[in-house]
Scaffold this motif. Sequence first.
Motif, mmCIF file in Angstrom:
data_model
loop_
_atom_site.group_PDB
_atom_site.id
_atom_site.type_symbol
_atom_site.label_atom_id
_atom_site.label_comp_id
_atom_site.label_asym_id
_atom_site.label_seq_id
_atom_site.Cartn_x
_atom_site.Cartn_y
_atom_site.Cartn_z
ATOM 1 N N THR A 57 0.837 -1.163 0.114
ATOM 2 C CA THR A 57 -0.041 0.112 -0.051
ATOM 3 C C THR A 57 0.774 1.107 -0.179
ATOM 4 O OG1 THR A 57 -0.267 -0.089 2.313
ATOM 5 C CG2 THR A 57 -2.120 -0.768 1.098
ATOM 6 N N SER A 58 1.986 1.230 0.746
ATOM 7 C CA SER A 58 2.982 2.406 0.836
ATOM 8 C C SER A 58 3.426 2.651 -0.444
ATOM 9 C CB SER A 58 4.131 2.168 1.652
ATOM 10 O OG SER A 58 3.539 2.078 2.976
ATOM 11 N N TRP A 59 3.993 1.446 -1.355
ATOM 12 C CA TRP A 59 4.350 1.637 -2.669
ATOM 13 C C TRP A 59 3.445 2.282 -3.737
ATOM 14 C CZ3 TRP A 59 8.952 3.051 -3.507
ATOM 15 C CH2 TRP A 59 10.035 2.427 -2.470
ATOM 16 N N ALA A 60 1.984 1.491 -3.473
ATOM 17 C CA ALA A 60 1.311 2.046 -4.467
ATOM 18 C C ALA A 60 0.897 3.385 -4.097
ATOM 19 C CB ALA A 60 -0.132 1.145 -4.109
ATOM 20 N N CYS A 61 0.687 3.939 -3.095
ATOM 21 C CA CYS A 61 0.401 5.224 -2.754
ATOM 22 C C CYS A 61 1.606 6.319 -3.492
ATOM 23 C CB CYS A 61 0.388 5.567 -1.207
ATOM 24 S SG CYS A 61 -0.004 7.288 -0.962
ATOM 25 N N GLY A 62 2.923 5.805 -3.052
ATOM 26 C CA GLY A 62 3.943 6.416 -3.532
ATOM 27 C C GLY A 62 4.044 6.680 -5.308
ATOM 28 N N VAL A 63 3.621 5.597 -5.765
ATOM 29 C CA VAL A 63 3.515 5.543 -7.214
ATOM 30 C C VAL A 63 2.331 6.564 -7.806
ATOM 31 C CG1 VAL A 63 2.791 4.106 -9.178
ATOM 32 C CG2 VAL A 63 4.218 3.301 -7.689
ATOM 33 N N VAL A 64 1.175 6.537 -7.111
ATOM 34 C CA VAL A 64 0.269 7.510 -7.700
ATOM 35 C C VAL A 64 0.668 8.961 -7.255
ATOM 36 C CG1 VAL A 64 -2.287 8.041 -7.635
ATOM 37 C CG2 VAL A 64 -1.498 5.680 -7.902
ATOM 38 N N TYR A 65 1.025 9.297 -6.169
ATOM 39 C CA TYR A 65 1.482 10.362 -5.730
ATOM 40 C C TYR A 65 2.508 10.959 -6.433
ATOM 41 C CZ TYR A 65 2.678 13.660 -1.867
ATOM 42 O OH TYR A 65 2.864 14.695 -0.897
ATOM 43 N N THR A 66 3.552 10.161 -6.996
ATOM 44 C CA THR A 66 4.512 10.840 -8.018
ATOM 45 C C THR A 66 3.870 11.118 -9.223
ATOM 46 O OG1 THR A 66 6.034 9.252 -6.847
ATOM 47 C CG2 THR A 66 6.784 10.180 -8.888
ATOM 48 N N ILE A 67 2.895 10.169 -9.742
ATOM 49 C CA ILE A 67 2.424 10.522 -10.961
ATOM 50 C C ILE A 67 1.657 11.826 -10.841
ATOM 51 C CG2 ILE A 67 0.749 9.892 -12.703
ATOM 52 C CD1 ILE A 67 3.295 8.227 -12.729
ATOM 53 N N GLY A 68 0.952 12.124 -9.575
ATOM 54 C CA GLY A 68 0.174 13.118 -9.294
ATOM 55 C C GLY A 68 1.219 14.338 -9.141
#
Length: 175
Positions: A57-68
């Motif tokens: 969940t941390s990596w998933a959030c980090g990925v979308v956060y980065t794209i955002g």
Amino acid sequence: MSERVPKKLQARYQEIISITDSVCQKYLNEEYAEMSRKMAAALARKRPSPLEGGRATSWACGVVYTIGFVNFLFDKSQSPYMSAEDLCAAFGVSKGTGYNASKKIRDLFSLFQLDPNWTLPSRMDQNPLAWLISVNGLVIDARRAPRHIQEEAYRKKLIPYLPSISQQGDSAVSF
């Protein structure tokens, strides 16, 4: 950008993208989901892959956060818009966790806002960095260059696609 993933990390990749796909479908759009899958795959291909440790969940959030981050998701004047707090809450992680995972990804890939490699396709036309090329030492907007220069820039993968003739207008630069 490819979604090829080493066999060793296939299960981890699938776990992460099932989370990103779910959040993107509920709160964002398919473009965010697609770009998140590509970023997760790029992270899986890194040696050593950072995805091997930490919570999915941390990596998933980090990925979308980065794209955002790259695409100004956190700017209220943009659409879609979502605050960093709300995005992290959608993944069930703290804002600090989301930010830290994103920071690791940004550092790993040397990412910045408007990074042409991670700009959403629908935003590519508005991204000035995607269109800057150097011709005879002069930096120009490739959309304003003559067609033969655009074709060469596209062949060399310096621009994302060939602009339509109508996009050039009457202000095309001649060399």
